[in-house]
Write a protein that holds these residues in place. Structure first.
Motif, short mmCIF file in Angstrom:
data_model
loop_
_atom_site.label_atom_id
_atom_site.label_comp_id
_atom_site.label_asym_id
_atom_site.label_seq_id
_atom_site.Cartn_x
_atom_site.Cartn_y
_atom_site.Cartn_z
N HIS A 319 0.81 -1.22 0.00
CA HIS A 319 0.00 0.00 0.00
C HIS A 319 0.84 1.27 0.00
O HIS A 319 0.35 2.35 0.22
N TYR A 320 2.13 1.11 -0.25
CA TYR A 320 3.02 2.25 -0.22
C TYR A 320 2.84 3.10 -1.47
O TYR A 320 2.83 2.57 -2.59
N LYS A 321 2.64 4.38 -1.23
CA LYS A 321 2.60 5.30 -2.37
C LYS A 321 3.78 6.24 -2.19
O LYS A 321 3.91 6.88 -1.15
N SER A 322 4.62 6.31 -3.19
CA SER A 322 5.82 7.14 -3.03
C SER A 322 5.40 8.60 -2.94
O SER A 322 4.39 9.00 -3.53
N PRO A 323 6.14 9.40 -2.17
CA PRO A 323 5.75 10.79 -1.90
C PRO A 323 5.49 11.57 -3.18
O PRO A 323 4.68 12.49 -3.18
N ALA A 324 6.14 11.21 -4.27
CA ALA A 324 5.95 11.92 -5.53
C ALA A 324 4.49 11.85 -5.97
O ALA A 324 3.94 12.80 -6.50
N HIS A 325 3.84 10.68 -5.72
CA HIS A 325 2.45 10.52 -6.15
C HIS A 325 1.48 11.18 -5.17
O HIS A 325 0.39 11.55 -5.55
N ALA A 326 1.89 11.30 -3.92
CA ALA A 326 0.93 11.70 -2.89
C ALA A 326 0.58 13.18 -2.97
O ALA A 326 1.21 13.93 -3.69
#
Lengths: 326, 331
Positions: A319-326
């Motif tokens: 469920h990890y979303k890299s900070p770039a996407h967030a």
């Protein structure tokens, strides 16, 4: 959002042993709102009872809180002295344990035990305490309470004793109840009675409750939210319906699938191969990765913290979303 | 002439325990004997290769039946027939005795902590002379450990080195080591976590299929019982109240107690229905109520139920002991 009754932040419990320090609980964080029931589930050794014991200040030595904070209505209670904590237990936190026979003192009548608890914690006179003891026994469904108040614990059956324990935990009107496997020692027909009772009383009195059990069925019926523990950490936490129906962590999914269904026969139950690691041998990275069907490279290296997984929070790299996407 | 399909049979089993106080105390207070009727007239048959389960709450006598079925308890009256022979005769001959084995609930208490696993599993093989010579015995032990999902190398370890689920696997390997045909399993998964329970139940099903085993399975957990049984008997206070094919019992439960039990199970589906918990508690088996033992808790009880004890009678595919069902009052 109102202020939570209980807030646990980054709780860490260690057991120093000759062979090094065992970490029994690590990064455990959650909060319970007034009137809310938080279920805590997991298999033996996952740390669910340990969490309860840490909150009520009854960790077995040499276990000790090595980090984090426990706050009751915003006030820290993890660093109190024994005498201060003793006054909070009973008055502000009530505890219910699995075995009603070891909780009750066999040498005192149930009425005396109830009265003693109330006299210790509430500004009332003995006659009033006795009257309230009878009221409490009626409230938890003990027939002929006025006569039974002078009976000793051994004169009650297991289910009736657990009712007395519930009365005992609630009689000083605490804000928080920690119930550790309250129905596990009881037969299923009695279990249903006790769960219904706990639920009703918590709702009526606005008491927050932490319900520790290994029985998912009990949780599904009683809790508002549920925390699933694995190897001393919270693997997933969220609203009970979401965790049960659509778990986001592979461990929760495996756990739910391995429960034998009552409404149909399946040829083969889903099983999780292997066993939970011992505290002395918790794998690097995610503790569940050696058993996980969805394991990938990162799981063996980095330990996941709880992260937003849509409906629930799960400690899983899926469920990890890299900070770039967030 | 015994029915060819019947492998194990219980005929009107009764087991009483004397729980009186010592005689001098009794004389002093003029008290009679106190008899606990743990099992009070139970009959069933188990066809070869199938599983019969007995369910009920604590104190209903299910474990006592289990122990009588392997001869750990004698019977007060009634008989156990094993493959057409009385159990007492069968147990006298070692080639017969090896054909029945038992698995216990607590894998922490049922393995000798001072013995290595290989010795625990090898004991029945040596005792019954099933393999000759050290190498043959060890080869058989390795085969058994593999069969239950352990490594042959685990034989050199002690029981404390294993988790609960692995210990129960050792218990199963030990039970299988005498090549039994009939296994009595008394709550084999009750002490285990749910994910491990699934492993053990799957293993037991696999072994049954592969070795043609006949099981008597004792449990308090209806969901577990549904997964493993061909037929199910529901016990209450020492008697069978209902005996039915597994699917029938779950689709059309007939006895009010069976219905109450199913109603009481916490619901994972969370349909939001309010359950009506059955009121009251199980009465003491020392002083059971007259008539039907369930009548004080039964919503359908009438005068006849309070007076006359119902017999287990056929109602379609089910056997049920209830006046209300027989009279068509059960709905």
């Amino acid at each position: 959002m109102p202020n939570p009754i209980l807030e646990v932040r980054d709780l860490r419990v260690e057991f120093p042993t000759r062979r090094g320090t065992l970490v029994a609980l690590d990064s455990v964080s959650f909060a319970i709102q007034p009137g809310e029931v938080l279920g805590v589930v997991g298999e033996s050794g996952a740390g669910k009872s340990m969490t309860g014991a840490a909150i009520i200040g009854l960790l077995e030595p040499p276990g000790r809180i090595a980090g984090g904070q426990i706050l009751l209505e915003g006030r820290r209670i993890d660093n109190l002295r024994y005498e201060q904590m003793r006054r909070i237990r009973g008055r502000e936190i009530g505890a219910i344990f699995q075995d009603p026979l070891t909780t009750l003192n066999p040498l005192y009548t149930v009425g005396d035990q109830l009265a003693e608890t109330m006299l210790t914690h509430l500004p009332i006179r003995p006659a009033e305490a006795k009257r309230r003891a009878i009221e409490w026994l009626e409230l938890v469904g003990i027939p002929a309470a006025a006569q039974r108040v002078d009976s000793y614990p051994h004169e009650f059956s297991g289910g009736m004793r657990q009712r007395v324990v519930i009365a005992l935990a609630l009689c000083a009107e605490p804000k928080l109840i920690v119930a550790d496997e309250p129905t596990t020692a009881l037969d299923v027909s009695i279990q249903a009675q006790i769960i219904a009772l706990l639920k009703r009383l918590a709702r009526e009195k606005g008491t927050a409750m932490m319900l520790v059990t290994h029985d998912m069925g009990v949780i599904a019926e009683t809790a508002d939210r549920v925390a699933v523990m694995y190897a001393g950490r919270i693997a997933e936490i969220g609203p009970v319906r979401d965790v049960v129906k659509a778990p986001r962590h592979p461990y929760t999914a495996g756990l739910m699938a391995s429960i034998p269904p009552l409404d149909r026969r399946v040829e083969r139950l889903a099983q999780i191969d292997g066993a939970m690691p011992r505290l002395s041998a918790i794998p690097q990275g995610c503790a569940y990765h050696p058993r996980c069907p969805k394991v990938f490279s990162r799981c063996a290296v980095d330990r996941p913290e709880l992260m937003d997984a849509g409906t629930t929070d799960a400690a899983c790299w899926l469920h990890y979303k890299s900070p770039a996407h967030a | 002439m015994p029915d060819a399909a019947v492998f194990v049979e219980a005929q009107d089993l009764v087991r009483h325990f004397d729980v009186s106080r010592p005689i001098l105390q009794r004389l002093a207070v003029r008290e009679g004997k106190r008899i606990l009727r743990a099992v009070d007239g139970i009959s069933f048959t188990i066809p070869k290769g199938t599983t019969l389960s007995l369910v009920g709450e604590s104190g209903c006598g299910k474990s006592t039946v289990a122990r009588m079925m392997v001869g750990l308890y004698g019977t007060t009256s009634g008989h156990v027939l094993f493959d057409g022979r009385d159990l007492k005769q069968a147990r006298a001959a070692s080639d017969q005795r090896r054909r029945l084995q038992m698995i216990f609930q607590d894998p922490y208490a049922s393995l000798n902590p001072r013995w290595r696993v290989a010795d625990i599993v090898a004991e029945p093989i040596r005792a019954f002379g099933l393999a000759q010579g050290r190498d043959a015995v060890l080869a058989r032990v390795a085969e058994l450990l593999t069969q239950v999902g352990l490594s042959p190398l685990d034989g050199q370890k002690f029981p404390h080195e294993f988790s609960g689920g692995q210990r129960q696997r050792i218990s199963i390997a030990r039970a299988l080591s005498s090549n039994p045909e009939f296994l009595v399993c008394d709550e084999p998964t009750s002490a285990l976590d749910v994910s491990v329970q699934a492993q053990i139940l799957n293993l037991m099903k696999d072994l049954q299929r592969r070795l043609g085993l006949t099981y008597l399975f004792i449990s308090h957990n209806l969901a577990v019982v549904r997964q493993v049984s061909d037929r199910i008997g529901v016990m209450y206070l020492g008697r069978l109240v209902e005996l039915a094919p597994a699917e029938t019992l779950f689709t059309i439960p007939r006895h009010p107690y069976t219905r109450a039990l199913m109603e009481a199970i916490p619901d994972l589906e969370m349909t939001g229905r309010t359950r009506i918990p059955v009121g009251g508690e199980v009465p003491s088996p020392i002083t059971p109520p007259p008539g039907c033992a369930f009548h004080p808790r039964c919503p359908l009880a009438n005068d006849r139920c309070r007076r006359e004890r119902p017999e287990l009678l056929a109602a379609e595919a089910t056997m049920v002991a209830c006046h209300a069902v027989q009279e068509g009052r059960a709905g």
